[in-house]
Design an enzyme around this catalytic site. Structure first.
Site, PDB file in Angstrom:
ATOM      1  N   HIS A 376     -38.199  -8.076 -51.712  1.00 51.80           N
ATOM      2  CA  HIS A 376     -36.871  -8.011 -52.347  1.00 51.80           C
ATOM      3  C   HIS A 376     -36.935  -7.801 -53.845  1.00 51.80           C
ATOM      4  O   HIS A 376     -35.985  -8.132 -54.551  1.00 51.80           O
ATOM      5  CB  HIS A 376     -36.104  -9.310 -52.118  1.00 51.80           C
ATOM      6  CG  HIS A 376     -35.732  -9.563 -50.694  1.00 51.80           C
ATOM      7  ND1 HIS A 376     -34.518  -9.216 -50.168  1.00 51.80           N
ATOM      8  CD2 HIS A 376     -36.432 -10.117 -49.686  1.00 51.80           C
ATOM      9  CE1 HIS A 376     -34.466  -9.570 -48.894  1.00 51.80           C
ATOM     10  NE2 HIS A 376     -35.625 -10.127 -48.572  1.00 51.80           N
ATOM     11  N   LYS A 567     -23.229 -11.831 -61.128  1.00 51.46           N
ATOM     12  CA  LYS A 567     -24.589 -11.817 -60.562  1.00 51.46           C
ATOM     13  C   LYS A 567     -25.426 -12.769 -61.396  1.00 51.46           C
ATOM     14  O   LYS A 567     -24.990 -13.202 -62.458  1.00 51.46           O
ATOM     15  CB  LYS A 567     -25.175 -10.402 -60.611  1.00 51.46           C
ATOM     16  CG  LYS A 567     -25.083  -9.733 -61.981  1.00 51.46           C
ATOM     17  CD  LYS A 567     -25.539  -8.273 -61.946  1.00 51.46           C
ATOM     18  CE  LYS A 567     -24.519  -7.294 -61.433  1.00 51.46           C
ATOM     19  NZ  LYS A 567     -24.850  -6.721 -60.130  1.00 51.46           N
ATOM     20  N   ARG A 568     -26.628 -13.090 -60.926  1.00 47.99           N
ATOM     21  CA  ARG A 568     -27.479 -13.934 -61.743  1.00 47.99           C
ATOM     22  C   ARG A 568     -27.697 -13.297 -63.117  1.00 47.99           C
ATOM     23  O   ARG A 568     -27.685 -12.071 -63.259  1.00 47.99           O
ATOM     24  CB  ARG A 568     -28.829 -14.139 -61.036  1.00 47.99           C
ATOM     25  CG  ARG A 568     -28.760 -15.127 -59.911  1.00 47.99           C
ATOM     26  CD  ARG A 568     -28.418 -16.521 -60.394  1.00 47.99           C
ATOM     27  NE  ARG A 568     -29.546 -17.111 -61.091  1.00 47.99           N
ATOM     28  CZ  ARG A 568     -30.284 -18.120 -60.616  1.00 47.99           C
ATOM     29  NH1 ARG A 568     -30.005 -18.669 -59.450  1.00 47.99           N
ATOM     30  NH2 ARG A 568     -31.293 -18.600 -61.317  1.00 47.99           N
ATOM     31  N   LYS A 573     -30.820  -7.001 -65.361  1.00 51.05           N
ATOM     32  CA  LYS A 573     -29.480  -6.647 -64.881  1.00 51.05           C
ATOM     33  C   LYS A 573     -28.573  -6.192 -66.023  1.00 51.05           C
ATOM     34  O   LYS A 573     -27.541  -5.587 -65.795  1.00 51.05           O
ATOM     35  CB  LYS A 573     -28.851  -7.833 -64.139  1.00 51.05           C
ATOM     36  CG  LYS A 573     -29.598  -8.198 -62.843  1.00 51.05           C
ATOM     37  CD  LYS A 573     -28.981  -9.420 -62.162  1.00 51.05           C
ATOM     38  CE  LYS A 573     -29.791  -9.932 -60.983  1.00 51.05           C
ATOM     39  NZ  LYS A 573     -29.569  -9.168 -59.743  1.00 51.05           N
ATOM     40  N   THR A 677     -26.264  -6.404 -53.640  1.00 51.78           N
ATOM     41  CA  THR A 677     -25.353  -6.469 -52.492  1.00 51.78           C
ATOM     42  C   THR A 677     -23.927  -6.700 -52.977  1.00 51.78           C
ATOM     43  O   THR A 677     -22.975  -6.329 -52.303  1.00 51.78           O
ATOM     44  CB  THR A 677     -25.768  -7.596 -51.521  1.00 51.78           C
ATOM     45  OG1 THR A 677     -26.084  -8.761 -52.289  1.00 51.78           O
ATOM     46  CG2 THR A 677     -26.972  -7.197 -50.703  1.00 51.78           C
ATOM     47  N   LYS A 681     -20.065  -5.147 -51.852  1.00 51.03           N
ATOM     48  CA  LYS A 681     -18.849  -5.939 -51.636  1.00 51.03           C
ATOM     49  C   LYS A 681     -17.699  -5.397 -52.465  1.00 51.03           C
ATOM     50  O   LYS A 681     -16.560  -5.305 -51.988  1.00 51.03           O
ATOM     51  CB  LYS A 681     -19.108  -7.418 -51.989  1.00 51.03           C
ATOM     52  CG  LYS A 681     -20.133  -8.077 -51.070  1.00 51.03           C
ATOM     53  CD  LYS A 681     -20.653  -9.415 -51.623  1.00 51.03           C
ATOM     54  CE  LYS A 681     -21.933  -9.815 -50.874  1.00 51.03           C
ATOM     55  NZ  LYS A 681     -22.676 -10.893 -51.543  1.00 51.03           N
TER      56      LYS A 681
HETATM   57  C1  26W Z   1     -39.196 -17.867 -57.938  1.00 52.85           C
HETATM   58  C2  26W Z   1     -39.733 -16.695 -57.299  1.00 52.85           C
HETATM   59  C3  26W Z   1     -38.756 -15.745 -56.786  1.00 52.85           C
HETATM   60  C4  26W Z   1     -39.126 -14.457 -56.679  1.00 52.85           C
HETATM   61  C5  26W Z   1     -38.253 -13.571 -56.158  1.00 52.85           C
HETATM   62  C6  26W Z   1     -37.515 -16.172 -56.409  1.00 52.85           C
HETATM   63  C7  26W Z   1     -36.636 -15.274 -55.879  1.00 52.85           C
HETATM   64  C8  26W Z   1     -37.005 -13.974 -55.754  1.00 52.85           C
HETATM   65  C9  26W Z   1     -36.078 -13.029 -55.075  1.00 52.85           C
HETATM   66  C10 26W Z   1     -36.864 -11.951 -54.406  1.00 52.85           C
HETATM   67  C11 26W Z   1     -35.021 -12.532 -55.959  1.00 52.85           C
HETATM   68  C12 26W Z   1     -33.892 -11.914 -55.196  1.00 52.85           C
HETATM   69  O1  26W Z   1     -32.946 -12.585 -54.824  1.00 52.85           O
HETATM   70  N1  26W Z   1     -33.933 -10.590 -55.004  1.00 52.85           N
HETATM   71  C13 26W Z   1     -32.737  -9.859 -54.654  1.00 52.85           C
HETATM   72  O2  26W Z   1     -32.667  -9.661 -53.260  1.00 52.85           O
HETATM   73  C14 26W Z   1     -31.451  -9.044 -52.920  1.00 52.85           C
HETATM   74  C15 26W Z   1     -31.382  -8.981 -51.409  1.00 52.85           C
HETATM   75  O3  26W Z   1     -32.318  -8.074 -50.935  1.00 52.85           O
HETATM   76  C16 26W Z   1     -31.342  -7.683 -53.568  1.00 52.85           C
HETATM   77  O4  26W Z   1     -30.082  -7.140 -53.267  1.00 52.85           O
HETATM   78  C17 26W Z   1     -31.493  -7.799 -55.076  1.00 52.85           C
HETATM   79  O5  26W Z   1     -31.535  -6.515 -55.655  1.00 52.85           O
HETATM   80  C18 26W Z   1     -32.752  -8.553 -55.409  1.00 52.85           C
HETATM   81  O6  26W Z   1     -32.834  -8.798 -56.794  1.00 52.85           O
END
Ligand code: 26W
Length: 832
Positions: A376, A567-568, A573, A677, A681
């Site tokens: 992701h 968003k975060r 971003k 995502t 929406k």
């Molecule tokens: C703390 C380590 C860590 C590393 C990666 C925590 C969380 C992540 C995630 C992969 C971050 C995340 O939420 N990614 C998002 O996933 C969504 C669903 O696929 C995508 O739509 C977003 O673009 C992506 O940033």
């Protein structure tokens, strides 16, 4: 088994089938059930009940209705022995459950009438639910959308995860700065969960391994040092009006008896309590880091804790049925939601080899078919690695297994490419620098039957860049599944007015067949439809206005374009780019180069949480709030530019904000946002997108068309080229007067009461580093925003575009994503 509750089935039970025992689908029966729950579960009369009592009784009533279906489904899934999906995810960002479960059960009208008959209001009661925020952002919300779609499609599925006692922190602002509060989401009761302590699993940690002779065969075993109990809590995951109910199983950690008794018996009571606390800490709190792993031991404990419990739970159920282990790939696929659950791979191998005594090759052959991995991210810093020292200390046997997997993998690489040491070093699951570590993404790629990215561009970049050596070695493993969102929550529930208009126009099939939104296309030129569509948007804005007034005491102005970025908070971003647009407009007016009347009235809404340890993200939050308070108070703007930043953006707020938006900001640096995502929406709810060619924006634009999408900025190849040439942000600053004026205004202290030091780190980061090339895309963004203003002035044209956005984005249903997973990865047909 018949019910033992008095009064409920008092007229004599003649059947024991759950479906026959369920209360009747009438308002009277519902009201009766509700009062029973209020009296006998909550222990209060209606007259004495608190709002929370009434909410809990209502939730229990909905549960009672769904329960019969759930029991029926559990039985059926056992009987059919069909292949199912075990979705392994450290996060599920579920949002409120009541409305979703009412909708799925076809109970909304019945409940509303029943409550009305009792002088109560469903509208009022639904506001009392505290949302389970067991996720950070996109990844967790995607998991929630996926389990909804799996149930709606009738695919056998268990979602496995962690029942964090505290979910994502509650965000407050103190003088514009983020302050985190614990999210005690369980404090007032949790009516949607069912504790199953009898299904608890023991999860072990630490200790050592040893070899032993097992009837002439040398085997390894793990002698752990300590363990905890994993207690499961089940949640219903009902499909939409199809009578199906799947299960989400979240694990909670408690101390084992063995763990504390030993110490307790020794008389050291404090130590015994400490041990309890230590165990319970494992599921205490969700890590709020999104994208930047902290590499903390407790996080690895969380990961292993939930996947070990899940695998044992699943295997126990299989073996209880007498199922043949060698045929597991016909029964299950474990989907790894990013690298967080990847430690499941060596755990599964350990069980097969050490406990079930399979040969390595046989175990590996099974494992390779039973796992698949979704990536992701594209940010290198988000790819998890675990130091060998830590992994070996916590999970010594797993480390041995990882080493062996790596050895055999690298042998195969050598066989293919010869002794290409550089390639071997690059592909090794074990990294040597800066400290020897396990690369979890590589382990997942080697073990997984499939590896997928979450949007076309993302999957392409995984193949070409992040995992290019692996896609060369295993081209057949790599695939794409573009993300999607559930139309139940994000259109049908979040936007009831638009849903009614759509249903009146094209019928109601779209809720489970979102491509049917295409049938709206001809209505984009129908004046009466457009007028109704415009009225829906206006009503949604008023509705949001009410929420924000009540929640935060702020007003949304009438007649403004609603420009939204939620968003975060992350530098990639580029919330900063949006800030520069606002500051540029403001600077234009106060310097007299623009007149306020030139501004298209806009209200900009931000929603964003920053990871508590991410200093730059927190400074940007501070800056947004600071700019907001200056801009909102300056009479020279004549109220034509407003900035609102409601704290604690969450799923519940998203459901109000998104349907009201006119403009959706999707402005990440190309090549950084895996998918997004939120972008889907917004488009589905009739907002137009201003966005870069990044993530799923690319596919949104392809479907919507260039005329109805505001594209700007560098493409990913252009970004790469600029970075190869050497990016110097200060050159962009020097070359663009508007940009210079905006940055200078921030640097001058205009938003920090003259104190230049407050935002100095933000300014110098932009000028001297700017990793995400905000300055390089500024000019292009500003002209795209001018196109937005011009387009918005033509109200009919804008509405037409908005309708076309709705009509053309049915592709982004998570039902379609799940069908793609089934076709390309899982091969788990629905069980009818
Ligand atoms: C703390 C380590 C860590 C590393 C990666 C925590 C969380 C992540 C995630 C992969 C971050 C995340 O939420 N990614 C998002 O996933 C969504 C669903 O696929 C995508 O739509 C977003 O673009 C992506 O940033």
């Amino acid at each position: 088994m018949s019910s033992t509750r008095r009064g409920r089935y008092g007229r004599g039970v003649t059947t024991t089938h759950p479906l026959d025992l369920a209360p009747a689908h009438t308002p009277d029966a519902f009201a009766h059930e509700f009062l029973l729950n209020l009296n006998f579960d909550r222990g209060v009369t209606l007259a004495e009940s608190s709002a929370n009592d009434r909410y809990l009784a209502l939730a229990h009533t909905v549960r009672d209705y769904l329960m019969a279906r759930w029991l029926d489904d559990l039985t059926r899934q056992k009987q059919t022995q069909a292949k199912g999906v075990c979705y392994l995810s450290a996060e599920y960002l579920l949002g409120r459950q009541l409305d979703n479960n009412l909708l799925a059960g076809g109970l909304t009208d019945i409940a509303a009438q029943a409550l009305d008959g009792l002088g109560l209001s469903l509208d009022e009661l639904r506001g009392h639910e505290v949302e389970p925020g067991l996720g950070n952002g996109g990844l967790g919300r995607l998991a929630a959308c996926f389990i909804d779609s799996l149930a709606t499609l009738g695919v056998p599925n268990i979602g496995y995860g962690i029942r964090y006692e505290y979910g994502i922190f509650r965000q407050t602002f103190v003088e514009g700065q983020q302050v985190e509060q614990p999210d005690a989401w369980l404090a007032l009761g949790s009516p949607w969960e069912f504790a199953r302590p009898e299904d608890a699993q023991t999860v072990s940690f630490g200790g050592r391994t040893e070899k032993y002779d097992d009837d002439g065969v040398t085997r390894s075993r793990w002698i752990p040092a300590w363990n905890v109990q994993a207690v499961p809590y089940n949640y219903m995951v009902p499909g939409f009006e199809n009578g199906r109910v799947n299960t989400l199983r979240l694990w909670s950690a408690v101390a084992t008896n063995a763990f504390d008794l030993r110490i307790f018996n020794s008389g050291d009571y404090e130590e015994a309590v400490r041990a309890q606390t230590y165990a319970a800490n494992i599921s205490k709190v969700l890590y709020p880091e999104d994208s930047t792993p902290q590499g903390k031991e407790l996080r690895l404990q969380q990961q292993y804790f939930f996947v070990a419990a899940s695998i044992h739970d699943f295997l126990d159920n299989m073996l209880a049925e007498g199922y043949d282990l060698n045929r597991l790939p016909e029964r299950v696929i474990f989907q790894l939601n990013d690298t967080h659950p990847v430690i499941a791979v060596p755990e599964f191998m350990r069980v097969l080899i050490d406990e079930k005594k399979l040969e390595w090759d046989a175990a590996w052959a099974i494992t390779r078919q039973c796992f698949a991995y979704t990536c992701h991210t594209l940010l290198p810093e988000a790819l998890e690695v675990w130091p060998v020292e830590l992994l070996g200390r916590l999970l010594p046997r797993h480390l041995e297994i990882i080493y062996r997997i790596n050895e055999e993998f690298l042998d195969a690489v050598r066989e293919r490419y010869g002794d290409d040491e550089l390639r071997i070093r690059n592909m090794s699951i074990i990294a040597e620098h800066p400290v020897r570590s396990v690369r979890m993404a590589y382990l997942a790629t080697v073990a997984g039957a499939r590896v997928n990215g979450v949007a076309e561009l993302h999957s392409q970049l995984l193949r070409d860049k992040v995992l290019s050596d692996f896609s060369d070695f295993y081209p057949e493993k790599f695939t794409n599944v573009t993300n999607g969102v559930t139309p139940r929550r994000f259109l049908r529930l979040a936007n009831p007015s638009l849903s009614s208009l759509i249903t009146e126009t094209i019928g109601e099939g779209w809720v489970t067949d979102l491509e049917r939104l295409r049938e709206l296309e001809p209505f984009a030129d129908d004046a009466s439809f457009l007028a109704r569509f415009a009225e829906v948007k206006a009503a949604n804005k008023r509705r949001l206005g009410e929420v924000l007034r009540e929640r935060d005491g702020v007003d949304v102005s009438d007649g403004h374009m609603l420009d939204v970025m939620v968003k975060r908070l992350h530098e990639y971003k580029r919330q900063m780019l949006k800030v520069l647009h606002i500051v540029s407009q403001y600077e234009g007016v106060i310097s007299g180069r623009l007149s306020a009347s030139d501004l298209q009235p806009r209200t900009v809404i931000f929603g964003a949480k920053a990871a508590p340890g991410y200093a730059m993200a927190k400074r940007i939050i501070h800056l947004i709030n600071a700019v907001g308070s200056v801009v909102n108070a300056d009479p020279r703007l004549d109220g034509r530019l407003k900035v609102i930043f409601p704290p604690n953006y969450n799923v519940t707020l998203a459901e109000r904000v998104i349907p009201a938006a006119d403009l959706s900001e999707q402005i990440s640096l190309a090549g950084k946002e895996a998918s997004g995502t939120g972008n889907m929406k917004f488009a589905l709810n009739g907002a137009l997108t201003i966005g870069t060619d990044d993530g799923a924006n690319v596919e949104i634009r392809e479907l919507v068309g260039d005329d109805d999408f505001f594209l700007f900025g560098m493409s990913e190849p252009e970004v790469s080229a600029l970075s190869d040439r050497g990016y110097r942000p200060s050159e962009f600053y020097q070359a663009d007067e508007g940009l210079r004026r905006a940055i200078d205004l921030i640097a001058s202290g205009a938003f920090s009461r003259g104190d230049r030091s407050v935002f100095e780190p933000v300014v110098s980061n932009l000028l001297y580093e700017d990793r995400f090339m905000v300055l390089a895309d500024y000019a292009s963004y500003m002209t795209a925003q001018e196109r937005v203003d011009a387009a918005y002035r033509d109200a009919d044209g804008w509405n037409r575009s908005a309708v076309l956005n709705v009509a053309r984005t049915g592709f982004f249903s998570s039902d379609r994503s799940i069908r793609d997973y089934i076709d390309r990865i899982w091969h788990t047909p629905p069980v009818i």
